[in-house]
Design an enzyme around this catalytic site. Structure first.
Site, PDB file in Angstrom:
ATOM      1  N   SER A   8      16.367  -6.213   4.543  1.00 47.24           N
ATOM      2  CA  SER A   8      14.998  -6.615   4.201  1.00 47.24           C
ATOM      3  C   SER A   8      14.192  -6.770   5.477  1.00 47.24           C
ATOM      4  O   SER A   8      14.502  -7.603   6.329  1.00 47.24           O
ATOM      5  CB  SER A   8      15.016  -7.946   3.443  1.00 47.24           C
ATOM      6  OG  SER A   8      13.722  -8.507   3.475  1.00 47.24           O
ATOM      7  N   HIS A  33      14.691  -2.606   2.012  1.00 46.30           N
ATOM      8  CA  HIS A  33      14.127  -3.548   1.045  1.00 46.30           C
ATOM      9  C   HIS A  33      12.788  -4.072   1.582  1.00 46.30           C
ATOM     10  O   HIS A  33      12.713  -4.595   2.693  1.00 46.30           O
ATOM     11  CB  HIS A  33      15.117  -4.693   0.846  1.00 46.30           C
ATOM     12  CG  HIS A  33      14.742  -5.680  -0.211  1.00 46.30           C
ATOM     13  ND1 HIS A  33      14.992  -5.478  -1.551  1.00 46.30           N
ATOM     14  CD2 HIS A  33      14.141  -6.888  -0.126  1.00 46.30           C
ATOM     15  CE1 HIS A  33      14.576  -6.525  -2.244  1.00 46.30           C
ATOM     16  NE2 HIS A  33      14.044  -7.402  -1.399  1.00 46.30           N
ATOM     17  N   ASP A  35       9.602  -6.561   0.835  1.00 46.10           N
ATOM     18  CA  ASP A  35       9.187  -7.734   0.067  1.00 46.10           C
ATOM     19  C   ASP A  35       7.672  -7.855   0.046  1.00 46.10           C
ATOM     20  O   ASP A  35       7.040  -8.101   1.072  1.00 46.10           O
ATOM     21  CB  ASP A  35       9.793  -8.996   0.688  1.00 46.10           C
ATOM     22  CG  ASP A  35      11.291  -9.059   0.459  1.00 46.10           C
ATOM     23  OD1 ASP A  35      11.702  -9.061  -0.716  1.00 46.10           O
ATOM     24  OD2 ASP A  35      12.045  -9.091   1.451  1.00 46.10           O
ATOM     25  N   MET A  37       4.541  -9.957  -1.278  1.00 47.37           N
ATOM     26  CA  MET A  37       4.212 -11.302  -1.773  1.00 47.37           C
ATOM     27  C   MET A  37       2.705 -11.504  -1.752  1.00 47.37           C
ATOM     28  O   MET A  37       2.031 -11.032  -0.838  1.00 47.37           O
ATOM     29  CB  MET A  37       4.873 -12.360  -0.874  1.00 47.37           C
ATOM     30  CG  MET A  37       6.374 -12.193  -0.724  1.00 47.37           C
ATOM     31  SD  MET A  37       7.083 -13.580   0.179  1.00 47.37           S
ATOM     32  CE  MET A  37       8.766 -12.964   0.444  1.00 47.37           C
ATOM     33  N   HIS A  66      10.270  -4.845  -3.740  1.00 45.18           N
ATOM     34  CA  HIS A  66      10.450  -6.057  -4.542  1.00 45.18           C
ATOM     35  C   HIS A  66       9.091  -6.741  -4.653  1.00 45.18           C
ATOM     36  O   HIS A  66       8.589  -7.283  -3.671  1.00 45.18           O
ATOM     37  CB  HIS A  66      11.493  -6.938  -3.813  1.00 45.18           C
ATOM     38  CG  HIS A  66      11.713  -8.282  -4.421  1.00 45.18           C
ATOM     39  ND1 HIS A  66      12.445  -9.270  -3.776  1.00 45.18           N
ATOM     40  CD2 HIS A  66      11.341  -8.810  -5.612  1.00 45.18           C
ATOM     41  CE1 HIS A  66      12.489 -10.355  -4.539  1.00 45.18           C
ATOM     42  NE2 HIS A  66      11.830 -10.100  -5.651  1.00 45.18           N
ATOM     43  N   MET A  68       6.862  -9.566  -5.564  1.00 41.48           N
ATOM     44  CA  MET A  68       6.762 -10.997  -5.882  1.00 41.48           C
ATOM     45  C   MET A  68       5.287 -11.317  -6.010  1.00 41.48           C
ATOM     46  O   MET A  68       4.684 -12.014  -5.191  1.00 41.48           O
ATOM     47  CB  MET A  68       7.422 -11.823  -4.765  1.00 41.48           C
ATOM     48  CG  MET A  68       8.930 -11.767  -4.834  1.00 41.48           C
ATOM     49  SD  MET A  68       9.703 -12.201  -3.266  1.00 41.48           S
ATOM     50  CE  MET A  68       9.602 -10.614  -2.465  1.00 41.48           C
ATOM     51  N   MET A 137      18.044 -13.169  -7.866  1.00 42.31           N
ATOM     52  CA  MET A 137      17.608 -13.929  -6.687  1.00 42.31           C
ATOM     53  C   MET A 137      18.609 -15.060  -6.434  1.00 42.31           C
ATOM     54  O   MET A 137      18.863 -15.881  -7.319  1.00 42.31           O
ATOM     55  CB  MET A 137      16.222 -14.544  -6.913  1.00 42.31           C
ATOM     56  CG  MET A 137      15.051 -13.585  -6.840  1.00 42.31           C
ATOM     57  SD  MET A 137      14.954 -12.576  -5.342  1.00 42.31           S
ATOM     58  CE  MET A 137      14.860 -13.800  -4.041  1.00 42.31           C
ATOM     59  N   ASP A 175      19.828 -10.935  -3.693  1.00 42.45           N
ATOM     60  CA  ASP A 175      18.818 -11.105  -2.639  1.00 42.45           C
ATOM     61  C   ASP A 175      18.638 -12.582  -2.327  1.00 42.45           C
ATOM     62  O   ASP A 175      18.213 -13.352  -3.181  1.00 42.45           O
ATOM     63  CB  ASP A 175      17.507 -10.484  -3.154  1.00 42.45           C
ATOM     64  CG  ASP A 175      16.372 -10.529  -2.146  1.00 42.45           C
ATOM     65  OD1 ASP A 175      16.594 -10.933  -0.985  1.00 42.45           O
ATOM     66  OD2 ASP A 175      15.254 -10.147  -2.535  1.00 42.45           O
TER      67      ASP A 175
HETATM   68  C1  DX5 Z   1      12.926 -13.685  -0.332  1.00 39.54           C
HETATM   69  C2  DX5 Z   1      13.001 -12.194  -0.271  1.00 39.54           C
HETATM   70  C3  DX5 Z   1      14.201 -11.693   0.407  1.00 39.54           C
HETATM   71  C4  DX5 Z   1      14.354 -12.099   1.853  1.00 39.54           C
HETATM   72  C5  DX5 Z   1      15.817 -12.316   2.071  1.00 39.54           C
HETATM   73  O1  DX5 Z   1      11.934 -14.069  -1.196  1.00 39.54           O
HETATM   74  O2  DX5 Z   1      12.974 -11.627  -1.566  1.00 39.54           O
HETATM   75  O3  DX5 Z   1      14.330 -10.273   0.281  1.00 39.54           O
HETATM   76  O4  DX5 Z   1      13.886 -11.151   2.772  1.00 39.54           O
HETATM   77  O5  DX5 Z   1      15.982 -12.852   3.330  1.00 39.54           O
HETATM   78  P1  DX5 Z   1      17.355 -13.539   3.731  1.00 39.54           P
HETATM   79  O6  DX5 Z   1      18.409 -12.488   3.650  1.00 39.54           O
HETATM   80  O7  DX5 Z   1      17.104 -14.018   5.132  1.00 39.54           O
HETATM   81  O8  DX5 Z   1      17.606 -14.665   2.771  1.00 39.54           O
HETATM   82 ZN    ZN Z   2      13.442  -9.419  -1.720  1.00 42.87          ZN
END
Ligand code: DX5
Ligand code: ZN
Length: 228
Positions: A8, A33, A35, A37, A66, A68, A137, A175
């Protein structure tokens, strides 16, 4: 069963995403990956469509996006056009999840459904036959570097059983808080796509961290099959 590693980039240096991705790929990353947000569904704000479009030009492996965000339906097409090969959406924000999953597939991407830690595996029951993958998650979404929630391990087993009952071999992605110490347990529980942010990019050598995590994950998967 071969486990896929999805570093990620949330934990990478955003000013040097190109070299972060190249290092992860040299280490054997199977996916990148990403993210997304929005500051509403989760407290944090990260990146959007233009960044995915740029990443597509440098990544040689598929982009696993992903979302969010609230109202993901408004943005799915743009993310797929920008180069997302996989798009996952949170069950918690979608009253018409079946329609959303079909829309992602119709655009030619793999459709994933994400469950927050407090969302029961059973919520997937009526969509289990339709998903291309399920993302469990193992932290509350929003930030990298959080601690793995132990209950996630049995949650992966429950989701696997539910998918199997629906006759769907779709993989489970996990994740949040995954590292060299707990990766074997989640793979043994049935996770086949491993997301790792800080365990890869908050190290001196992301290439090596990716390689070692992948080796540990694949060793656990061989153990599960009873092969040395
Ligand atoms: C958190 C994200 C993850 C994050 C994971 O909301 O969806 O993908 O990057 O990071 P680590 O592996 O550090 O928990
Ligand atoms: Zn993620």
């Amino acid at each position: 069963m071969s486990v896929r590693i999805a570093p990620s980039i949330l934990s990478a240096d955003f000013a040097a995403l190109g070299s972060a991705i190249a290092a992860a790929e040299r280490g054997g990353a199977d996916l990148i990956h990403v993210d997304v947000m929005d500051g509403h569904f989760v407290p944090n704000i990260t990146i959007g469509v233009p960044v995915v479009q740029s990443l597509r030009t440098i990544a040689t492996v598929p982009l696993d996006v992903h979302l969010m965000i609230e109202e993901p339906d408004r943005y799915i097409e743009a993310f797929v056009k920008a180069g997302a090969a996989m798009v996952s959406v949170h069950l918690e924000v979608l009253p018409h999840l079946h329609r959303t999953v079909q829309a992602i597939k119709a655009l030619g991407a793999k459709a994933g459904v994400v469950l927050n830690p407090a969302t029961p595996a059973a919520s997937l029951h009526d969509i289990a036959g339709d998903v291309d993958y399920v993302l469990v998650m193992s932290v509350n979404p929003g930030f990298g570097g959080q601690t793995f929630i132990p209950r996630s391990e049995s949650k992966v087993r429950e989701v696997r059983a539910l998918l199997d009952r629906a006759g769907n071999r779709a993989p489970i992605e996990i994740d949040g808080g995954i590292d060299q110490h707990n990766v074997a347990r989640v793979v043994a529980a049935g996770a086949e796509i491993i997301v790792a942010g800080s365990a890869v990019f908050h190290t001196q050598d992301p290439e090596r961290a990716t390689r070692e995590l992948k080796a540990a994950a694949n060793a656990a998967s061989l153990d599960e099959l009873g092969t040395p």
